[in-house]
Scaffold this active site. Structure first.
Site, mmCIF file in Angstrom:
data_model
loop_
_atom_site.group_PDB
_atom_site.id
_atom_site.type_symbol
_atom_site.label_atom_id
_atom_site.label_comp_id
_atom_site.label_asym_id
_atom_site.label_seq_id
_atom_site.Cartn_x
_atom_site.Cartn_y
_atom_site.Cartn_z
ATOM 1 N N ARG A 1 2.545 -1.676 -3.316
ATOM 2 C CA ARG A 1 1.375 -2.597 -3.400
ATOM 3 C C ARG A 1 0.304 -2.080 -2.865
ATOM 4 O O ARG A 1 -0.790 -2.727 -3.055
ATOM 5 C CB ARG A 1 1.917 -3.937 -2.390
ATOM 6 C CG ARG A 1 2.117 -3.715 -1.000
ATOM 7 C CD ARG A 1 2.504 -4.811 -0.281
ATOM 8 N NE ARG A 1 2.883 -4.488 1.051
ATOM 9 C CZ ARG A 1 3.938 -4.166 1.220
ATOM 10 N NH1 ARG A 1 5.101 -4.202 0.545
ATOM 11 N NH2 ARG A 1 4.109 -3.878 2.670
ATOM 12 N N ASP B 1 -5.767 0.268 1.309
ATOM 13 C CA ASP B 1 -5.313 -0.596 2.167
ATOM 14 C C ASP B 1 -5.185 0.005 3.485
ATOM 15 O O ASP B 1 -4.264 0.213 3.971
ATOM 16 C CB ASP B 1 -4.093 -1.284 1.828
ATOM 17 C CG ASP B 1 -4.589 -2.660 1.454
ATOM 18 O OD1 ASP B 1 -5.087 -3.350 2.196
ATOM 19 O OD2 ASP B 1 -4.075 -3.121 0.522
HETATM 20 P P1 ADP Z 1 -6.593 -6.702 1.321
HETATM 21 O O1 ADP Z 1 -6.080 -5.329 1.609
HETATM 22 O O2 ADP Z 1 -7.626 -7.222 1.943
HETATM 23 O O3 ADP Z 1 -5.408 -7.914 1.551
HETATM 24 P P2 ADP Z 1 -6.012 -5.932 -1.222
HETATM 25 O O4 ADP Z 1 -6.650 -4.377 -1.173
HETATM 26 O O5 ADP Z 1 -4.827 -6.147 -1.486
HETATM 27 O O6 ADP Z 1 -7.091 -6.881 -0.154
HETATM 28 O O7 ADP Z 1 -7.074 -6.292 -2.468
HETATM 29 C C1 ADP Z 1 -6.768 -7.756 -3.074
HETATM 30 C C2 ADP Z 1 -6.566 -7.417 -4.616
HETATM 31 O O8 ADP Z 1 -7.711 -6.630 -5.299
HETATM 32 C C3 ADP Z 1 -5.524 -6.709 -5.035
HETATM 33 O O9 ADP Z 1 -4.702 -7.217 -6.155
HETATM 34 C C4 ADP Z 1 -5.863 -5.289 -5.504
HETATM 35 O O10 ADP Z 1 -5.082 -4.718 -6.820
HETATM 36 C C5 ADP Z 1 -7.280 -5.559 -5.886
HETATM 37 N N1 ADP Z 1 -7.983 -4.396 -5.445
HETATM 38 C C6 ADP Z 1 -8.387 -3.829 -4.320
HETATM 39 N N2 ADP Z 1 -9.174 -3.052 -4.312
HETATM 40 C C7 ADP Z 1 -9.209 -2.506 -5.541
HETATM 41 C C8 ADP Z 1 -9.963 -1.369 -6.285
HETATM 42 N N3 ADP Z 1 -10.384 -0.693 -5.641
HETATM 43 N N4 ADP Z 1 -9.585 -1.350 -7.624
HETATM 44 C C9 ADP Z 1 -8.903 -2.106 -8.154
HETATM 45 N N5 ADP Z 1 -8.403 -3.244 -7.685
HETATM 46 C C10 ADP Z 1 -8.505 -3.427 -6.306
#
Ligand code: ADP
Length: 280
Positions: free
Chosen positions: A144, A158
């Site tokens: 994920r 992340d």
């Molecule tokens: P957090 O780590 O703050 O919980 P996430 O990284 O999980 O946030 O991001 C939330 C959503 O945005 C996820 O569904 C992720 O797939 C999407 N997302 C985050 N960063 C990117 C990126 N660089 N390119 C494409 N989708 C992204």
């Protein structure tokens, strides 16, 4: 002086960012897709992380991920474009339009070959060997948290959330979010996170990849996992996982952290297994 330079390099102006539709919900707020015009006039597709209830201390935690990413430069790690540090605070990253690896594995399962799955494992391992060299611990390695940049390239993302939020708070803030089924025994028992516990988690992530994103230990409750691990039970070999790779996974899951291989050793072993698969 070096840090000042990287600060400047990542300072961007809001007027150069066009915000598009919502990609998903992040821990701190919505993540939008967008377009960034760089100082050289290049147009780059980006993902914009926003912070919803951004009080001073939340803001500090939100920005700590970006702070950490400013120092990272690797082809298999999500690339930070820049940060807007005045309200509303934004973190701008390169966009990886194929999204999370977990979803991608399910959607593309019919076209994914063993060679491609091994390539993804090798790329994630290279990203982690790079972090190992910087003495940095990721703590949340799972499909994920890997994004698909192209069918031939994945990037680890992340960062920092668990690393910068102190352990007490991480635990309190997210008992249900704590990834018990991915964690090494010493992380579950003592909340001890090291490169060796990252190696354990990487093993679980490889298991996820070869299981096409099944949840590890889906047949157990979180509370049962540590007992199983302590009685020597490990995740079974996924059907399509090459035996040589599974043998490597069992080494990553040595109970004793010191008995696990390093990421640089894993890069060598995985390259060899990948090479053999390509030649078949
Ligand atoms: P957090 O780590 O703050 O919980 P996430 O990284 O999980 O946030 O991001 C939330 C959503 O945005 C996820 O569904 C992720 O797939 C999407 N997302 C985050 N960063 C990117 C990126 N660089 N390119 C494409 N989708 C992204």
């Amino acid at each position: 002086e070096a840090s000042e330079k990287s600060f400047d390099k990542h300072k961007i102006m809001r007027d150069d960012v066009i915000v598009g539709q919502i990609l998903g919900e992040g821990f701190f707020g919505e993540v939008h897709e967008g377009l960034y015009k760089s100082p050289t006039g290049e147009r780059i597709r980006v993902a914009i992380k926003t912070c919803k209830d951004c009080s001073a201390d939340v803001k500090e935690k939100f920005l700590s991920e970006a702070e950490l990413m400013k120092n990272l430069d690797h082809p298999n790690i999500v690339r930070l474009i820049g940060v807007i540090e005045v309200d509303p605070v934004w973190i701008v990253m390169e966009l990886y339009e194929h999204g999370e690896l977990g979803n991608y594995l399910v959607e593309q399962q019919h076209i994914l070959t063993n060679t491609t799955l091994l390539l993804y494992c090798l790329q994630i391992c290279k990203a982690l060997a790079y972090l190992e060299g910087l003495n940095m611990v990721h703590r949340d390695i799972a499909v994920r948290n890997v994004l698909v940049a192209s069918p031939e390239c994945v990037r680890l993302g992340d960062f920092g959330l668990s690393r910068y939020i102190d352990e007490q708070e991480y635990y309190k803030a997210s008992i249900s979010r704590l990834p018990i089924k991915w964690m090494a025994p010493e992380s579950i028992n003592f909340r001890r996170f090291t490169t060796a516990s990252d190696v354990w988690m990487f093993g679980v992530c490889v298991w996820e990849i070869f299981s096409l994103a099944q949840q590890p230990f889906f047949w157990l409750e979180n509370g049962q996992v540590i007992n199983q691990l302590e009685s020597g039970v490990r995740l079974p070999k996924p059907q399509f996982c090459p035996p040589k790779l599974y043998s490597l996974l069992t080494q990553c899951w040595a109970y004793e952290p010191n008995a696990r291989p390093s990421f640089s050793q894993l890069v060598c072993s995985l390259s060899e297994i990948h090479r053999i698969e390509v030649e078949q």
